[in-house]
Structures are given as C-alpha cells and as structure tokens.
Design an enzyme around this catalytic site. Sequence first.
Site, PDB file in Angstrom:
ATOM      1  N   CYS A   1      40.610  47.406  73.708  1.00  0.00           N
ATOM      2  CA  CYS A   1      40.409  46.692  74.970  1.00  0.00           C
ATOM      3  C   CYS A   1      40.554  47.572  76.204  1.00  0.00           C
ATOM      4  O   CYS A   1      40.275  47.128  77.319  1.00  0.00           O
ATOM      5  CB  CYS A   1      41.389  45.520  75.067  1.00  0.00           C
TER       6      CYS A   1
ATOM      7  N   LYS B   1      53.087  46.154  31.252  1.00  0.00           N
ATOM      8  CA  LYS B   1      52.761  45.395  32.472  1.00  0.00           C
ATOM      9  C   LYS B   1      51.291  45.632  32.796  1.00  0.00           C
ATOM     10  O   LYS B   1      50.929  46.651  33.396  1.00  0.00           O
ATOM     11  CB  LYS B   1      53.654  45.831  33.629  1.00  0.00           C
TER      12      LYS B   1
ATOM     13  N   ASP C   1      23.818  37.052  13.695  1.00  0.00           N
ATOM     14  CA  ASP C   1      24.250  35.912  12.875  1.00  0.00           C
ATOM     15  C   ASP C   1      25.040  34.910  13.711  1.00  0.00           C
ATOM     16  O   ASP C   1      24.913  33.692  13.537  1.00  0.00           O
ATOM     17  CB  ASP C   1      25.112  36.398  11.706  1.00  0.00           C
ATOM     18  N   TYR C   2      25.863  35.434  14.617  1.00  0.00           N
ATOM     19  CA  TYR C   2      26.630  34.560  15.512  1.00  0.00           C
ATOM     20  C   TYR C   2      25.670  33.743  16.380  1.00  0.00           C
ATOM     21  O   TYR C   2      25.847  32.534  16.553  1.00  0.00           O
ATOM     22  CB  TYR C   2      27.557  35.401  16.389  1.00  0.00           C
TER      23      TYR C   2
END
Length: 673
Positions: free
Chosen positions: A418, A117, A37-38
Amino acid sequence: MSRTKDPAKQAEDLREKLRYHEHRYYVLDDPEISDADYDVMMNELKALEAKHPELLTPDSPTQRVGGKPREGFVKVAHSAPMLSLDNAYNEEELRDWARRVEELSGKAEIEYECELKLDGLSMALRYQDARFVLAVTRGDGSIGEDVTLNLRTVKSVPLGVSSATLKKTHMLGDFEVRGEVIFPTKSFEKMNEDREKQGLAKFANPRNAAAGAVRVLEPNITAQRRLDFYAYFLLVDGRVHIDRQSEALDTLEKLGFKVNSNRAVFKSIDDVLKFIHKKEEDREKLPYEIDGVVIKVNSTALWQRLGFTGKAPRWAIAYKYAARAAVTQVEDILVQVGRTGKLTPVAALKPVPIGGTTVSRATLHNMDEIDRLGLLIGDWVQVERGGDVIPKVVKVIDDKDHPRGKKKFKMPERCPECGGHVVRTEGEADHRCVNANCPAKLRESILHFASRGVMNIEGMGDSLVNQLVDRGLVKNVADIYELDEEKLLSLERMGKKSAQNILDEIKGTKKLPLERVIYGLGIRMVGERTAQFLAEHFGSLDGVMKATEEELLEVEEVGPRIAQSIHEFFAEPSNRELVKRLEAAGLQFKGVKKERGTALAGQTFVLTGSLPTYSRDEAKKLIEDAGGKVSGSVSKKTNYVVAGEEAGSKLDKARDLGVAVIDEDALKKLLGK
C-alpha cells in the site's frame, strides 16, 4: 460365467467373488486372477443388476464409482474426537514420555505397540449393519466433512463385511475404523508424469495430492488417483472394546482392512528406539511416504487410566524423523504482509525437491534472522522441511563449489502493498506497516477469520477474499455478515448454489464458542491457546474488553507484551465498533467462566528440568488451576522453584536468591494431591 438360474443367487455369488478378488489384489497385494477375468465378472454383475435393479445393494462392488458431481461437502460431527498426537523429536523426549507413562500408570513394565506414521489424510469410516455408510475427514478434530462417495472409490476400503467374518471376530455392533488415506509413491509419480505430458501442473507431494483427491467434487476423479487406505484404530459402538492395540489391528485385518505390516510390540524403550532407527534407514525403500513412528501403550485398559491432555492422548506419542534438507540458491528475497501488518522476508529459491515436495520459498522470519545468517541474495543455502513446517533456511553454504552472493537485502521503508510507512518498534524484531487501511492486512485478516480452527468458513479462500476486498464489499470482518446472495452473485465464477453454501457457512459461525471469536479478531500475539485462556478467565468478550492490563496479566500465558497488545486493541475506537457489529450479527460473546482454585493463590512458581510424572505443561496447568502463577524466570518475587532432573541455571539462580526449591512430590503436597 455362472450357470446359476436364480438371478438373486447369481448376483450374490458374483459379489462374493469380486469382493474376494478385490481383497487379494488391493489389500493383500497377491492377485489370483488376471485383470481381464476380473472385468468379465464385473461386467456380468453390472448387466445382471441393470436387468434386475431390485437386486442392487449399497455394498455391491459395482457401486464404488459413480454419482453426479456435488456442489459441496456436508459437515459431520465425529463420534469421538480425532485428536492429534504429541511429538518427540529425539531419544530423550521419548524416554521422558515413557517415564511419565510408567509413573502415571503405576506399572514398571509397559508393552509399547509401534506403527509407521504414514504421511496422508486421516479419515474415519463408519459401518452400520456391516455396511460402509459414512466417511468423514479429520477436519478440526471435532467436525469433519462427509466424503463418503469419494472413499467408496478407494478399492482397499471394504464396502461391507460378511456375517461370517463378523461372527468370527466377535463384532456385535456398529463400528468405526480410523486410518490414513495415502497416495502410494509409484501411483503418485505415474500421475505426475501423465500430468506433465498433458501440460498440467505437477502435484508437490503425495500427501497434498491425496488430500486434494479426497476433496474433489467428482468421485470419478478420486477413482482415477488410485489412492490407498490403511486402518489403525477401531471403535465398536463408539468405544474401544479390544484389550490390546495389537489385537485391534489383527481384528481389522480379519475384517478385510489393509493394516500396515511394519508394526511390532516391545517391552522396552531401547527396543522401541531400535525399531524407530531401523525404519528410518528403510524409509526410502517404502512404497509410501512416512514422517515417523507412532508409539502407543498396547494395553487399552491403561488408556483409560492415563487419559488425555488438552489435545492429545497420554498413551501415545509420535516420534518424528529429522527434517529433510537440501542445498539450493537464493534467487531473491521477497516481502509478504500479514494480517497484523508484519513484513516477513521470504527467500525465493531455485526450486529443489525435499522429502517429496518441490520447495521454491522459505521463510526468513525477520531482519534479525537475515543478519544472523549473514544472508545475501545469490547465496547457496541449506533448506530444511519437516512435516507440515514451513521450509526454512538453516545456514549459508560458503565453499569453492558455492560462491557467495553479492547483493545485500534491505527491508523496505514503505509497505510493498500500500505504500504506507513501515516501522520497527523498539525491542521488537518485526517491521510493520502502520497503515490501518492496507489491503494486504485486510485480506489476511479476513482469511484468518475464515480459516479452519477459527470460523472455518468453507469456500472463503484467496480467490473469493481478493474479489470481496477489491470490489469494496468487505472492509473488515464484520462486513462478512452483511453479504447476501445479490452481492455474492456479482462476483466471478459464483453460481446460486455456491453463494448459498457460503451464506450457510457464515450463518454456522454464529454457533461457535467465544474463544473462536476472540481468536478471529486477529489481536496481535493472541493465538488459539491464549484466546481459550481469555475466554475461560473472563467468561465473556465484554469482560476481556474492559480488563485492565493488570487484570489481563492474571490470565494463563499472558505476559506484559500480550496484555499491552490486547489492551491497545480494545482501546482503538474502530475495533470497539467492529466488536459491536459482530455482536449484533449474533456471534457468541459469552462463554463458560472457569473457576480456579485458591490453594496456591498469590504464589509464583518457576519450573526447571524434567519432572518424574508431570510434563511441564501439565504441572503449569495444575498450578494455575489452583490459583498460582507460573513464571519463566526466577526473581525475588518467586515463591518456589520446582526442580526436576537436569535442572539448569534457574536452579542456581534460585539458590543465589534464597528462593525455596522443591521437587514434584512437594508440589503435589501443596496441590493437596
């Protein structure tokens, strides 16, 4: 189907009905009609607006999804800073905060408003003439990014507010709503199931997935993620205008926003703590992730009186729940090289879920920590993760169900990146690569320089930095300012628009304050806070460079090791040349020198115990602003020990040495307060 003949009236009726049913479904979670319906009403409105384009309004429900993919995000200044909150991790810290609030406010009885929170992405939504016009991410608290098109797709974000509702809630001006964008647990799990079926990588946790969905360049992708928005703060014409936070939340609900129902107002910290512990018990049943409870003084009039610390309001605090933990196995120990050359051992773990995140790595900090744990490769360990904190190994599990590992880890003598020499300076816990040209150090130093909170160069992430370093286009951070369109276009996956965006970002760094430049240099042991103190104390980078170690020791929070590190950095000719090039590039080398008082000049203080009204940081700042110095240990050179409740061994030592011991009231008198 509506039978109204007037298209304008028909369109407005459909919009009102759709807004009503969106609110029932997405905010109240209580739909009155079916999805079918929406959809019928939505399609009818789309057809009507297509036939009569002059009827289309920005807040129409049809305008939630759509738009072409964008090239990037525009940065926007916040109307008022989006500050972070101070944290409490236990009952004692929360009670200390409440005691300070009572003392500073002069009120014996305080109302505390408590909210969950939510673990999501903070967002500010602006409404002008009752219509949603702008969504800005929190960013660094002062400047965020415009993600309006993406937030329009979040169904719990109202695109507009009716004039009747505004009148009912006495909202007479433009307003801003702040809240949290979250990924509901069920939607998150469903998305990960779908991604797994498609052979795509799963998202680690709802928070990261929500943040990623908000910052994608295609709004349609955001729409597919089914995000949610919970409001928690209301500003009208840039200010707080409602007497109580609890009333502000009620107003937000009336305006059509989703507000968390798990909230309450209490008059005692004992009741606040009961609420906190009850919500922790219910945590796993909630439809979203939380990591604690936010406690606010309910009276907004008291907010003005209590004010702010440097980065947080005094009238609010976040009670953070204890870190979640799990047991898993250490499969290997790897070594990462940072921007200062520090070698950090990292535990490679058998992947394990902790608090909604799959954890496969955990920091081991340094060799001392490995020795303290007695950790072997193959051991079973307890791993904790709390909030945004990097997962860490807490302890080794040694029982019949978890046999010990066999292989001992040894820190390499050569840098894994390195091959340069690795040294450990006497008195330090860290091993470091001493090769000045180590590519890992270079990569990390550039990433640090470009990161949020430093120069904030959007788009300069791992992939781009790796290419810039590997191709020799950037050998130090000053080379960033010599990049041009031609150099950037030579890189993989780099188009003209992206190149221009990066160049614009680099240009924007020239307006950033002196403390950002100091922090960006990557001086060992100089963090964001120390950089700010250096900028305030000397007022220019030239002043910092020329300072002796003795002069550096006068700066707040700078001790002998930090002073030595700063002095050694600027004594290095290559670093002085780097600074010279950055100045030529146009970066801010002058700041505002903060003049300090003289009331406590030459006096050394030590703080111990909990003070009645000042936090330790506040007391420290007041002393230093008055010209005094705060030390971490008591010696014969100490002039005063300021003692509060539960003062420890420093108080005993002060008495043994005959150092004057004073309380907070005496300190206030010395400060002239």
